[in-house]
Design a protein around this motif. Structure first.
Motif, PDB file in Angstrom:
ATOM      1  N   CYS A   1       0.844  -1.206   0.000  1.00 17.20           N
ATOM      2  CA  CYS A   1       0.000   0.000   0.000  1.00 17.20           C
ATOM      3  C   CYS A   1       0.878   1.256   0.000  1.00 17.20           C
ATOM      4  CB  CYS A   1      -0.884  -0.042   1.246  1.00 17.20           C
ATOM      5  SG  CYS A   1      -1.761   1.479   1.636  1.00 17.20           S
ATOM      6  N   ALA A   2       1.896   1.277   0.840  1.00 17.54           N
ATOM      7  CA  ALA A   2       2.771   2.469   0.944  1.00 17.54           C
ATOM      8  C   ALA A   2       3.531   2.689  -0.357  1.00 17.54           C
ATOM      9  CB  ALA A   2       3.739   2.301   2.104  1.00 17.54           C
ATOM     10  N   LEU A   3       4.010   1.601  -0.974  1.00 18.45           N
ATOM     11  CA  LEU A   3       4.732   1.739  -2.252  1.00 18.45           C
ATOM     12  C   LEU A   3       3.802   2.292  -3.314  1.00 18.45           C
ATOM     13  CD1 LEU A   3       7.056  -1.401  -2.798  1.00 18.45           C
ATOM     14  CD2 LEU A   3       7.727   1.001  -2.480  1.00 18.45           C
ATOM     15  N   ALA A   4       2.575   1.728  -3.373  1.00 19.78           N
ATOM     16  CA  ALA A   4       1.621   2.128  -4.424  1.00 19.78           C
ATOM     17  C   ALA A   4       1.245   3.603  -4.279  1.00 19.78           C
ATOM     18  CB  ALA A   4       0.382   1.249  -4.354  1.00 19.78           C
ATOM     19  N   LYS A   5       1.015   4.042  -3.050  1.00 17.87           N
ATOM     20  CA  LYS A   5       0.541   5.410  -2.835  1.00 17.87           C
ATOM     21  C   LYS A   5       1.656   6.448  -2.961  1.00 17.87           C
ATOM     22  CE  LYS A   5      -3.486   4.330   0.085  1.00 17.87           C
ATOM     23  NZ  LYS A   5      -4.518   4.895  -0.830  1.00 17.87           N
ATOM     24  N   SER A   6       2.911   5.979  -2.987  1.00 18.83           N
ATOM     25  CA  SER A   6       4.017   6.952  -3.020  1.00 18.83           C
ATOM     26  C   SER A   6       4.794   6.882  -4.330  1.00 18.83           C
ATOM     27  CB  SER A   6       4.987   6.655  -1.859  1.00 18.83           C
ATOM     28  OG  SER A   6       5.591   5.384  -2.065  1.00 18.83           O
ATOM     29  N   GLY A   7       4.227   6.193  -5.312  1.00 15.59           N
ATOM     30  CA  GLY A   7       4.947   6.042  -6.583  1.00 15.59           C
ATOM     31  C   GLY A   7       6.260   5.315  -6.382  1.00 15.59           C
ATOM     32  N   GLY A   8       6.254   4.346  -5.468  1.00 17.89           N
ATOM     33  CA  GLY A   8       7.436   3.503  -5.280  1.00 17.89           C
ATOM     34  C   GLY A   8       8.507   4.093  -4.385  1.00 17.89           C
ATOM     35  N   LYS A   9       8.183   5.214  -3.707  1.00 18.84           N
ATOM     36  CA  LYS A   9       9.220   5.882  -2.911  1.00 18.84           C
ATOM     37  C   LYS A   9       9.229   5.443  -1.446  1.00 18.84           C
ATOM     38  CE  LYS A   9       9.451  10.170  -5.677  1.00 18.84           C
ATOM     39  NZ  LYS A   9      10.531   9.601  -6.479  1.00 18.84           N
ATOM     40  N   LEU A  10       8.036   5.114  -0.905  1.00 18.95           N
ATOM     41  CA  LEU A  10       7.933   4.858   0.542  1.00 18.95           C
ATOM     42  C   LEU A  10       7.996   3.346   0.788  1.00 18.95           C
ATOM     43  CD1 LEU A  10       7.528   6.020   3.343  1.00 18.95           C
ATOM     44  CD2 LEU A  10       5.100   6.254   2.862  1.00 18.95           C
ATOM     45  N   ARG A  11       9.206   2.856   1.078  1.00 22.39           N
ATOM     46  CA  ARG A  11       9.415   1.411   1.204  1.00 22.39           C
ATOM     47  C   ARG A  11       9.465   1.013   2.674  1.00 22.39           C
ATOM     48  NH1 ARG A  11      10.901  -2.123  -2.092  1.00 22.39           N
ATOM     49  NH2 ARG A  11      11.279  -0.569  -3.723  1.00 22.39           N
ATOM     50  N   ILE A  12       8.831  -0.105   3.021  1.00 17.85           N
ATOM     51  CA  ILE A  12       8.904  -0.656   4.385  1.00 17.85           C
ATOM     52  C   ILE A  12       9.586  -2.009   4.286  1.00 17.85           C
ATOM     53  CG2 ILE A  12       7.560  -1.492   6.372  1.00 17.85           C
ATOM     54  CD1 ILE A  12       5.305   0.427   5.425  1.00 17.85           C
ATOM     55  N   THR A  13      10.694  -2.171   5.003  1.00 16.97           N
ATOM     56  CA  THR A  13      11.432  -3.443   4.959  1.00 16.97           C
ATOM     57  C   THR A  13      11.277  -4.166   6.287  1.00 16.97           C
ATOM     58  OG1 THR A  13      13.044  -2.460   3.457  1.00 16.97           O
ATOM     59  CG2 THR A  13      13.702  -4.492   4.567  1.00 16.97           C
ATOM     60  N   PRO A  14      10.564  -5.317   6.324  1.00 19.94           N
ATOM     61  CA  PRO A  14      10.384  -6.048   7.583  1.00 19.94           C
ATOM     62  C   PRO A  14      11.571  -6.934   7.923  1.00 19.94           C
ATOM     63  CG  PRO A  14       9.099  -7.088   5.832  1.00 19.94           C
ATOM     64  CD  PRO A  14       9.835  -5.939   5.204  1.00 19.94           C
ATOM     65  N   TYR A  15      11.839  -7.046   9.251  1.00 19.13           N
ATOM     66  CA  TYR A  15      12.845  -7.978   9.768  1.00 19.13           C
ATOM     67  C   TYR A  15      12.082  -8.907  10.708  1.00 19.13           C
ATOM     68  CZ  TYR A  15      16.233  -4.795   7.758  1.00 19.13           C
ATOM     69  OH  TYR A  15      16.957  -4.023   6.860  1.00 19.13           O
ATOM     70  N   TRP A  16      11.958 -10.186  10.351  1.00 16.98           N
ATOM     71  CA  TRP A  16      11.094 -11.136  11.037  1.00 16.98           C
ATOM     72  C   TRP A  16      11.752 -11.760  12.259  1.00 16.98           C
ATOM     73  CZ3 TRP A  16       6.647 -10.224   8.791  1.00 16.98           C
ATOM     74  CH2 TRP A  16       6.602  -9.895   7.443  1.00 16.98           C
ATOM     75  N   ASP A  17      10.900 -12.398  13.089  1.00 19.49           N
ATOM     76  CA  ASP A  17      11.394 -13.287  14.159  1.00 19.49           C
ATOM     77  C   ASP A  17      12.408 -12.637  15.094  1.00 19.49           C
ATOM     78  OD1 ASP A  17      11.180 -15.977  11.869  1.00 19.49           O
ATOM     79  OD2 ASP A  17       9.983 -15.688  13.687  1.00 19.49           O
ATOM     80  N   ASN A  18      12.130 -11.422  15.511  1.00 19.47           N
ATOM     81  CA  ASN A  18      12.953 -10.740  16.532  1.00 19.47           C
ATOM     82  C   ASN A  18      14.402 -10.548  16.098  1.00 19.47           C
ATOM     83  OD1 ASN A  18      10.968 -10.850  18.934  1.00 19.47           O
ATOM     84  ND2 ASN A  18      11.041 -12.991  18.288  1.00 19.47           N
TER      85      ASN A  18
END
Ligand code: TK8
Length: 339
Positions: A56-73
């Motif tokens: 959702c964030a990528l789509a609404k920002s034209g690919g600028k607002l990226r969220i990178t998850p780091y899993w499992d603590n």
């Protein structure tokens, strides 16, 4: 000639307006990569929510607002990762609200045993004025809550025996979250409550440092607790919420449009995560049985004894939680229940 001049001027103005608009759009979104710490794995419903929120964030920002998850603590457990978010070294974390009570004690009301009777009640309290009231207390400790997500109703597992009645808790070393309400609740049940960070639970169960723990089906499955826990007893003793937290330092650096986008996308992720969490509960429980867990219900009369025994926790914890927080949530529940 006069007409031509006007037409040219009009064209120039339109071009200028377009450039300005594009420029503003440029200022609206900058290239960003927000690092998010998750205490569960990608295949936990929280993973579904995070993937949806990031798309959702990528789509609404034209690919600028990226969220990178780091899993499992990977970036730390609920407490350490939350401290890193407060300092700004990590942008986002999605802990249970329980460990946050060390900073915002009023949140402890959410941990009271048998507070919520259903997910619907929890959603209405958390997404309504009570949730907003808690959220208003977070910026002072360097955090912004974008939305409440679902951990779920918690059930007790252990390696010793099925819990059929309150007496079966006595003497059990039960890991609980680092939260005074959970410690008190399991003490009242007769267990030996051992507060511990989530990232240490699997090995503590494996080495029998503790006999049991309590969590929703999704986490029991995602963390493979079925490998080290024989018994799952359907206590459903509390509902745990997650908070999709952003560092206030990160938040303050976002443009109004980026802030709006993060709120919108965190809500989209929440709705997806709650949907998946609830849709999968039944099959996850069946899966735990097929992976060797012995699952037992608790007879209604015995559940009534358990609920009765832990009522005193409300009195014990009232002072730490505060009358305003208690009054607000109990008032919301009365309103929701039409009482
Ligand atoms: C995951 C934890 C977990 C919680 C716990 O980050 O500690 O038992 O239920 O969900 O927040």
């Amino acid at each position: 000639t006069h007409r031509t001049l006007l037409r040219t001027a009009g064209l120039v103005l339109t071009a200028a307006a377009a450039t300005l608009a594009a420029g503003t759009a440029q200022a609206q979104f900058q290239e960003r990569n927000l690092r998010l710490s998750s205490g569960s794995g990608k295949d936990h419903p929280t993973g579904n929510g995070i993937v949806k929120m990031a798309a959702c964030a990528l789509a609404k920002s034209g690919g600028k607002l990226r969220i990178t998850p780091y899993w499992d603590n990977q970036l730390g457990n609920d407490n350490t990762a939350t401290q890193s978010v407060r300092s700004g070294s990590i942008d986002m974390v999605v802990p249970s609200t329980a460990p946050l009570v060390s900073m915002v004690p009023e949140l402890g009301v959410l941990d009271l045993p048998f507070l919520f009777a259903s997910e619907t009640e929890a959603d209405q309290v958390l997404d309504g004025k009570a949730g907003a009231w808690f959220n208003a207390k977070l910026p002072a400790v360097g955090l912004v809550n974008l939305a409440y997500w679902e951990n779920g109703f918690r059930n007790a597992t252990n390696s010793k025996r099925p819990i059929q009645r309150i007496e079966d808790f006595s003497g059990l070393k039960m890991r609980v979250m680092q939260n005074p309400v959970y410690i008190d609740t399991f003490k009242e049940l007769g267990a030996n409550a051992v507060p511990m960070a989530f990232s240490e639970v699997y090995s503590a169960l494996e080495t029998r440092t503790v006999d049991g723990q309590e969590n929703p089906f999704a986490l029991i499955d995602n963390m493979k607790f079925y490998e080290v826990q024989k018994y799952l007893s359907l206590t459903r003793h509390s509902y745990a919420a997650l908070a999709m937290l952003m560092s206030k330092k990160t938040w303050d650096g976002l443009s109004p449009q980026e802030q709006e986008t993060m709120k919108t996308c965190a809500a989209e992720g929440r709705d997806e995560q709650r949907k998946v969490s609830r849709a999968k509960a039944g099959s996850t429980l069946e899966g735990l049985k097929s992976k060797g867990m012995q699952v037992n219900d608790i007879a209604p009369a015995e559940m009534a004894r358990i609920r009765d025994k832990v009522k005193v926790v409300y009195e014990h914890q009232a002072k730490a939680i505060g009358s305003e927080s208690l009054g607000l949530v109990m008032g919301e529940l009365k309103r929701i229940r039409g009482q």
